[in-house]
Design a protein around this motif. Structure first.
Motif, PDB file in Angstrom:
ATOM      1  N   LEU A  80     -21.698   4.423 -11.461  1.00  0.00           N
ATOM      2  CA  LEU A  80     -22.334   4.301 -10.149  1.00  0.00           C
ATOM      3  C   LEU A  80     -23.737   4.900 -10.146  1.00  0.00           C
ATOM      4  O   LEU A  80     -24.666   4.338  -9.568  1.00  0.00           O
ATOM      5  N   LEU A  81     -23.873   6.051 -10.804  1.00  0.00           N
ATOM      6  CA  LEU A  81     -25.124   6.802 -10.716  1.00  0.00           C
ATOM      7  C   LEU A  81     -26.168   6.366 -11.737  1.00  0.00           C
ATOM      8  O   LEU A  81     -27.368   6.466 -11.480  1.00  0.00           O
ATOM      9  N   ALA A  82     -25.733   5.902 -12.904  1.00  0.00           N
ATOM     10  CA  ALA A  82     -26.677   5.596 -13.986  1.00  0.00           C
ATOM     11  C   ALA A  82     -27.767   4.610 -13.584  1.00  0.00           C
ATOM     12  O   ALA A  82     -28.946   4.819 -13.928  1.00  0.00           O
ATOM     13  N   PRO A  83     -27.471   3.515 -12.849  1.00  0.00           N
ATOM     14  CA  PRO A  83     -28.552   2.581 -12.469  1.00  0.00           C
ATOM     15  C   PRO A  83     -29.611   3.199 -11.561  1.00  0.00           C
ATOM     16  O   PRO A  83     -30.727   2.683 -11.474  1.00  0.00           O
ATOM     17  N   ARG A  84     -29.286   4.320 -10.894  1.00  0.00           N
ATOM     18  CA  ARG A  84     -30.266   4.961  -9.996  1.00  0.00           C
ATOM     19  C   ARG A  84     -31.322   5.746 -10.760  1.00  0.00           C
ATOM     20  O   ARG A  84     -32.332   6.146 -10.179  1.00  0.00           O
ATOM     21  N   LEU A  85     -31.090   6.001 -12.036  1.00  0.00           N
ATOM     22  CA  LEU A  85     -32.035   6.803 -12.807  1.00  0.00           C
ATOM     23  C   LEU A  85     -33.413   6.160 -12.865  1.00  0.00           C
ATOM     24  O   LEU A  85     -34.435   6.841 -12.775  1.00  0.00           O
ATOM     25  N   ALA A  86     -33.454   4.832 -13.018  1.00  0.00           N
ATOM     26  CA  ALA A  86     -34.731   4.147 -13.214  1.00  0.00           C
ATOM     27  C   ALA A  86     -35.628   4.252 -11.988  1.00  0.00           C
ATOM     28  O   ALA A  86     -36.855   4.264 -12.122  1.00  0.00           O
ATOM     29  N   ARG A  87     -35.061   4.330 -10.795  1.00  0.00           N
ATOM     30  CA  ARG A  87     -35.885   4.339  -9.589  1.00  0.00           C
ATOM     31  C   ARG A  87     -35.806   5.653  -8.818  1.00  0.00           C
ATOM     32  O   ARG A  87     -36.237   5.722  -7.664  1.00  0.00           O
ATOM     33  N   ALA A  88     -35.280   6.695  -9.460  1.00  0.00           N
ATOM     34  CA  ALA A  88     -35.172   7.988  -8.797  1.00  0.00           C
ATOM     35  C   ALA A  88     -36.505   8.719  -8.844  1.00  0.00           C
ATOM     36  O   ALA A  88     -37.197   8.724  -9.866  1.00  0.00           O
ATOM     37  N   PHE A  96     -28.288  14.923 -14.732  1.00  0.00           N
ATOM     38  CA  PHE A  96     -27.297  15.980 -14.934  1.00  0.00           C
ATOM     39  C   PHE A  96     -25.910  15.503 -14.506  1.00  0.00           C
ATOM     40  O   PHE A  96     -24.921  15.713 -15.217  1.00  0.00           O
ATOM     41  N   THR A  97     -25.824  14.861 -13.339  1.00  0.00           N
ATOM     42  CA  THR A  97     -24.531  14.431 -12.820  1.00  0.00           C
ATOM     43  C   THR A  97     -23.934  13.315 -13.670  1.00  0.00           C
ATOM     44  O   THR A  97     -22.724  13.292 -13.917  1.00  0.00           O
ATOM     45  N   VAL A  98     -24.772  12.386 -14.118  1.00  0.00           N
ATOM     46  CA  VAL A  98     -24.281  11.313 -14.992  1.00  0.00           C
ATOM     47  C   VAL A  98     -23.729  11.892 -16.284  1.00  0.00           C
ATOM     48  O   VAL A  98     -22.639  11.505 -16.746  1.00  0.00           O
ATOM     49  N   ALA A 142     -15.385  21.060 -15.518  1.00  0.00           N
ATOM     50  CA  ALA A 142     -15.723  19.690 -15.112  1.00  0.00           C
ATOM     51  C   ALA A 142     -16.050  19.593 -13.630  1.00  0.00           C
ATOM     52  O   ALA A 142     -17.134  19.132 -13.238  1.00  0.00           O
ATOM     53  N   LEU A 143     -15.115  20.011 -12.769  1.00  0.00           N
ATOM     54  CA  LEU A 143     -15.335  19.865 -11.331  1.00  0.00           C
ATOM     55  C   LEU A 143     -16.504  20.718 -10.822  1.00  0.00           C
ATOM     56  O   LEU A 143     -17.293  20.243  -9.997  1.00  0.00           O
ATOM     57  N   PRO A 144     -16.661  21.975 -11.277  1.00  0.00           N
ATOM     58  CA  PRO A 144     -17.867  22.706 -10.861  1.00  0.00           C
ATOM     59  C   PRO A 144     -19.160  22.007 -11.280  1.00  0.00           C
ATOM     60  O   PRO A 144     -20.147  22.011 -10.531  1.00  0.00           O
ATOM     61  N   ALA A 145     -19.171  21.407 -12.476  1.00  0.00           N
ATOM     62  CA  ALA A 145     -20.378  20.697 -12.922  1.00  0.00           C
ATOM     63  C   ALA A 145     -20.652  19.482 -12.046  1.00  0.00           C
ATOM     64  O   ALA A 145     -21.796  19.224 -11.643  1.00  0.00           O
ATOM     65  N   LEU A 146     -19.594  18.735 -11.724  1.00  0.00           N
ATOM     66  CA  LEU A 146     -19.772  17.572 -10.853  1.00  0.00           C
ATOM     67  C   LEU A 146     -20.190  18.005  -9.446  1.00  0.00           C
ATOM     68  O   LEU A 146     -20.994  17.334  -8.791  1.00  0.00           O
ATOM     69  N   THR A 147     -19.639  19.120  -8.979  1.00  0.00           N
ATOM     70  CA  THR A 147     -20.030  19.638  -7.665  1.00  0.00           C
ATOM     71  C   THR A 147     -21.487  20.085  -7.660  1.00  0.00           C
ATOM     72  O   THR A 147     -22.240  19.811  -6.711  1.00  0.00           O
ATOM     73  N   LEU A 148     -21.903  20.779  -8.727  1.00  0.00           N
ATOM     74  CA  LEU A 148     -23.296  21.197  -8.837  1.00  0.00           C
ATOM     75  C   LEU A 148     -24.224  19.985  -8.850  1.00  0.00           C
ATOM     76  O   LEU A 148     -25.286  19.983  -8.213  1.00  0.00           O
ATOM     77  N   GLY A 149     -23.816  18.930  -9.569  1.00  0.00           N
ATOM     78  CA  GLY A 149     -24.613  17.706  -9.581  1.00  0.00           C
ATOM     79  C   GLY A 149     -24.735  17.104  -8.194  1.00  0.00           C
ATOM     80  O   GLY A 149     -25.814  16.647  -7.788  1.00  0.00           O
ATOM     81  N   ALA A 150     -23.630  17.110  -7.435  1.00  0.00           N
ATOM     82  CA  ALA A 150     -23.668  16.571  -6.073  1.00  0.00           C
ATOM     83  C   ALA A 150     -24.616  17.378  -5.190  1.00  0.00           C
ATOM     84  O   ALA A 150     -25.389  16.820  -4.399  1.00  0.00           O
ATOM     85  N   VAL A 151     -24.573  18.709  -5.323  1.00  0.00           N
ATOM     86  CA  VAL A 151     -25.457  19.571  -4.529  1.00  0.00           C
ATOM     87  C   VAL A 151     -26.916  19.308  -4.889  1.00  0.00           C
ATOM     88  O   VAL A 151     -27.789  19.219  -4.010  1.00  0.00           O
ATOM     89  N   MET A 152     -27.212  19.179  -6.194  1.00  0.00           N
ATOM     90  CA  MET A 152     -28.590  18.930  -6.617  1.00  0.00           C
ATOM     91  C   MET A 152     -29.086  17.589  -6.108  1.00  0.00           C
ATOM     92  O   MET A 152     -30.236  17.457  -5.679  1.00  0.00           O
ATOM     93  N   MET A 153     -28.232  16.563  -6.152  1.00  0.00           N
ATOM     94  CA  MET A 153     -28.649  15.251  -5.655  1.00  0.00           C
ATOM     95  C   MET A 153     -28.898  15.285  -4.152  1.00  0.00           C
ATOM     96  O   MET A 153     -29.874  14.703  -3.659  1.00  0.00           O
ATOM     97  N   ALA A 154     -28.018  15.976  -3.416  1.00  0.00           N
ATOM     98  CA  ALA A 154     -28.218  16.077  -1.968  1.00  0.00           C
ATOM     99  C   ALA A 154     -29.503  16.841  -1.656  1.00  0.00           C
ATOM    100  O   ALA A 154     -30.261  16.464  -0.751  1.00  0.00           O
TER     101      ALA A 154
END
Length: 335
Positions: A80-88, A96-98, A142-154
């Motif tokens: 889901l997230l990988a295609p957003r890299l090109a236009r982020a 990081f989240t990917v 795993a889950l803390p890393a994914l949570t940290l990624g979500a916080v950084m994206m937000a």
């Protein structure tokens, strides 16, 4: 601890947490959340746990089943997230989240393969305690890393929205005055470094106060928004359209000489000569002043000459284009 808590409840909660994380990513990306499919995934996990606990009591089979489900969910997060890299605008939070999602998916697949191999009778060079410690440590991160990624994206999204709000006029969507002068300064530096012309159009709405007084401020706001939309359709994508204040607008034209700028201004004037129609009950026209950067000139000086040309266009009858080159030098300096 009763088996129902350590096996059924614990695994269902863990799977539900991963599902909720995936749903949150989809919400962040403004994608619909397939709650039925995600709910079915949790129900399938619970069913497999019950069967492999009370039907065929196999710890290894339970580990394989849950690992495959977690891997599939984490893989979907990454896809889901990988295609957003090109236009982020800011790539690091998404990258990081990917990486965290793909890494967790890989760990879960390796876990499933190792325990699956053991179920098939193959021997592994590590004892169960070592395997459990390795995979437990990876799962705990795993889950803390994914949570940290979500916080950084937000956080990156909030910063991008705040920056956009600061750089754009909230009513028309044009660049703000501050953003215009920042971009103009960068464009001036690029022009001085590489050479080439730089031109400026300065225009405002003729008799705008009359429009507000006759039709109301809501109509006036629609006129301003319509002007920016029509201007964007006339100029190039590399040109900067800005609202300097009130009904006054500017268009910065990189790599555009004086003669070409006049042609653009005349084309823009024609596009902005609008009769009353649709939701905009008021017809309007604009007057435009055109200036091209002189050697050694600053942005403020070029803007002053364009302003003088704009006043000349209004004095000449409005709904017309005036060239700063045609004005006496003293006039451009005093306005």
């Amino acid at each position: 601890m009763p088996d129902i808590l350590s096996v059924e409840v614990a695994n269902t909660l863990l799977l539900g947490t991963t599902v909720t994380m995936l749903a949150g990513y989809r919400r962040h990306l403004a994608l619909p959340v397939p709650w039925r499919r995600l709910g079915a995934c949790v129900a399938l996990g619970l069913l497999l746990i019950v069967i492999l606990h009370h039907g065929v009591d196999s710890v290894g089979a339970r580990v394989v089943a849950m690992s495959v489900l977690h891997a599939a969910l984490c893989l979907e997060m990454g896809l889901l997230l990988a295609p957003r890299l090109a236009r982020a605008g800011r790539r690091y939070p998404i990258l990081f989240t990917v990486c965290a999602a793909y890494a967790n998916a890989a760990v879960q697949l390796v876990r499933a393969l190792v325990y699956g191999a053991q179920l098939g009778g193959a021997s592994v060079p590590w004892d169960d305690a070592t395997l459990s410690m390795v995979f437990f440590s990876a799962g705990a991160l795993a889950l803390p890393a994914l949570t940290l990624g979500a916080v950084m994206m937000a956080n990156a999204d909030l910063i991008a929205r705040a920056r956009h709000a600061a750089d754009h006029d909230h009513l028309t969507g044009a660049r703000s005055r501050r953003a215009f002068f920042d971009l103009a300064a960068r464009e001036l530096a690029r022009t001085l470094r590489r050479g080439g012309p730089l031109s400026l159009l300065l225009f405002d709405v003729d008799h705008f106060k009359r429009i507000n007084d006759t039709y109301g401020h809501a109509t006036g706001d629609r006129v301003l928004a319509d002007i920016v939309e029509r201007t964007g359709a006339v100029v190039r994508s590399i040109d900067t359209v800005a609202r300097l204040g009130g009904e006054e607008f500017a268009v910065l034209l990189p790599d555009t000489g004086a003669d070409t700028a006049l042609l653009v201004a005349e084309r823009l004037r024609g596009a902005l000569e609008r009769a009353p129609e649709g939701v905009i009950a008021a017809g309007y026209t604009v007057s435009i002043g055109v200036a091209t950067l002189d050697p050694g000139e600053s942005i403020d000086a070029m803007l002053s000459r364009a302003d003088a040309a704009l006043y000349a266009a209004k004095a000449g009858g409005r709904n017309m284009v005036a060239d700063a080159r045609a004005l006496p030098a003293q006039t451009a300096q005093t306005v």
